[in-house]
Design an enzyme around this catalytic site. Structure first.
Site, short mmCIF file in Angstrom:
data_model
loop_
_atom_site.label_atom_id
_atom_site.label_comp_id
_atom_site.label_asym_id
_atom_site.label_seq_id
_atom_site.Cartn_x
_atom_site.Cartn_y
_atom_site.Cartn_z
N LYS A 22 -13.36 -6.97 1.16
CA LYS A 22 -11.91 -7.18 1.10
C LYS A 22 -11.25 -6.91 2.45
O LYS A 22 -10.45 -7.72 2.95
CB LYS A 22 -11.31 -6.26 0.04
N ASN A 23 -11.55 -5.74 3.06
CA ASN A 23 -10.86 -5.36 4.28
C ASN A 23 -11.17 -6.31 5.44
O ASN A 23 -10.29 -6.61 6.25
CB ASN A 23 -11.23 -3.92 4.66
N ARG A 97 0.20 -5.45 1.64
CA ARG A 97 0.07 -4.68 2.87
C ARG A 97 -0.70 -5.43 3.95
O ARG A 97 -0.42 -5.28 5.15
CB ARG A 97 -0.61 -3.33 2.59
N ASP A 121 -1.16 0.09 -1.90
CA ASP A 121 -1.44 1.23 -2.76
C ASP A 121 -0.40 2.33 -2.58
O ASP A 121 0.10 2.56 -1.48
CB ASP A 121 -2.82 1.82 -2.44
N ASP A 319 -12.06 5.33 1.31
CA ASP A 319 -12.01 4.49 0.11
C ASP A 319 -13.06 4.88 -0.93
O ASP A 319 -12.99 4.42 -2.07
CB ASP A 319 -12.19 3.02 0.49
N MET A 341 -6.83 11.72 5.08
CA MET A 341 -6.01 10.64 5.63
C MET A 341 -4.82 10.25 4.76
O MET A 341 -3.84 9.71 5.28
CB MET A 341 -6.90 9.42 5.91
#
Length: 434
Positions: A22-23, A97, A121, A319, A341
């Site tokens: 995804k990223n 985002r 998120d 993640d 984070m």
């Protein structure tokens, strides 16, 4: 609002193939804006966030064609900049985002970009300073309207510059990198993120004609070029999904083979699961997780309690900490989960506590987990998914629990996991989508 009904207690057996990352997809899709020529991208995951970005590119004027299973071509030769000032763009951009990464390409090619304050998120404050400070170093000017929550970015010309990023932001590095490839002169980015997805983006840009050096390190040097051409690119398997499947297999006492994982790009992930006591067997480019009747958390060499903390690559990705946390609830031993984070990412643990897990939420960033070694199975529960990664952790918990659970707001899970219910049901899960 869609929901999952999960009948817990079923062991899985079979093979799973991870989706495209995804990223990485969000980064390389934005990079198609850098050239008027055709770009073909393969292994694109069919998930909500990615599909929304593809539609946003269409709305901007990019010609998008499906050329195969999870494969698309993109041609950004007729970009409509007026769309950036429409109400429709404001609504779509604010909900996604990943839309923040259109700034670099649009600014590099057209000298103009607009960005509504992006969503994503609900995991705490996620500032955009790194993006903006880096792009300002290249010569852009930013205007922010607090009332409209809208940024307008302009640049008559981008010029290469030296910059030391205040944090190794993945999307920030990607955005600055995409702006710098068409800037005049040389750009040096120090403290750059160096995740495999950034490496993939850099390699794709080089195939398009960019000149990027230092790929895989935290020091990138970009020699600006006047234009970029088309190319073909294949997205890596999603390391977060691979990690989720490893944890799911151990938690549900399942025997699973995860195929074609690009093992060398998983970094510290397999060894981190091994420190949780999970057997992770590498077979070529596949991973096999045998049935685990039990698994015991390792300790540090001096016998102190194991800690898992997130860190920029090659550290452990944030993640996966939600998955590590839920898997630890049924291990033998104790562990501290330190989410450095994001300050709101551990707030889903109250759902696990309701299910019978022994967890102490020390503060917004730290949770101590006392594993129960399966002496007390989790109980079924009625839950709401607050974000993508907490959602998959709750799904893992429900699959291992006694009884039937319900998870609401599963659109959050769909944002990051392609057809997760169908794929898991095919190897023995009992998940019903409502």
């Amino acid at each position: 609002m869609a929901s999952f009904i999960i009948e817990g207690g079923h062991r899985l057996h079979g093979e799973l193939i991870p989706q495209g990352a995804k990223n990485e997809a969000l980064e390389v899709l934005c990079a198609t804006l850098l050239t008027p020529e055709e770009v073909k991208i393969y292994n694109i995951p069919d998930i909500l966030d990615v599909n929304n970005l593809i539609q946003l590119l269409r709305d901007l004027g990019v010609t998008v064609e499906r050329i195969g299973l999870n494969a698309y071509s993109f041609k950004a030769d007729k970009i409509n900049l007026d769309y950036l000032n429409s109400d429709e763009f404001f609504q779509k951009g604010a909900a996604l985002r990943g839309s923040v990464m259109i700034i670099g390409p649009l600014l590099a090619r057209f000298g103009y970009a607009v960005l509504p304050k992006p969503g994503g998120d609900k995991i705490g404050r996620r500032r955009l300073d790194t993006h903006f400070l880096g792009i300002q170093k290249l010569g852009a000017t930013f205007t922010y309207c607090p009332k409209a929550q809208r940024y307008e970015i302009k640049a008559d010309k981008l010029t290469g510059s030296y910059m030391l990023l205040d944090e190794a932001s993945v999307t920030g590095t990607a955005n600055i990198l995409m702006a710098a490839v068409l800037a005049e002169g040389d750009t040096t980015i120090y403290n750059a993120a160096c995740e495999p997805y950034l490496q993939q983006l850099s390699k794709m840009l080089n195939r398009m004609g960019a000149r990027i050096e230092g790929i895989g390190s935290n020091l990138l040097t970009i020699h600006g070029v006047s234009s970029l051409k088309g190319c073909e690119h294949t997205i890596l398997p999603d390391m977060i999904e691979v990690g989720s499947f490893i944890g799911m297999a151990a938690m549900t006492q399942s025997d699973i083979t995860i195929k074609n994982v690009s093992y060398n790009d998983l970094g510290i992930i397999p060894d981190s699961f091994r420190r949780l006591g999970i057997t992770v067997e590498q077979n070529g480019d596949d991973i096999h997780i045998p049935e685990h009747e039990s698994y015991e958390i390792d300790t540090f060499i001096d016998g102190s309690i194991m800690t898992f903390a997130d860190a920029p690559w090659p550290g452990l990705t944030p993640d996966l900490l939600s998955v590590f946390l839920v898997v630890a609830t049924q291990a033998k031993g104790s562990v501290l989960i330190h989410q450095k984070m994001f300050e709101s990412r551990l707030f889903f643990v109250d759902k696990l506590i309701d299910m019978g897990a022994q967890i102490i939420l020390c503060d917004p960033h730290r949770a101590a987990v006392i594993g129960q070694a399966r002496a007390h199975k989790l109980r079924a529960a009625n839950m709401v998914s607050p974000d993508i990664r907490a959602g998959i952790a709750l799904l893992i918990a429900a699959m291992s629990a006694e009884g039937t659970s319900r998870i609401h707001n599963i659109d959050q899970i769909d944002r990051g996991y392609q057809d997760i219910d169908k794929r898991l049901n095919a190897i023995g899960a009992r998940i019903t989508r409502l």
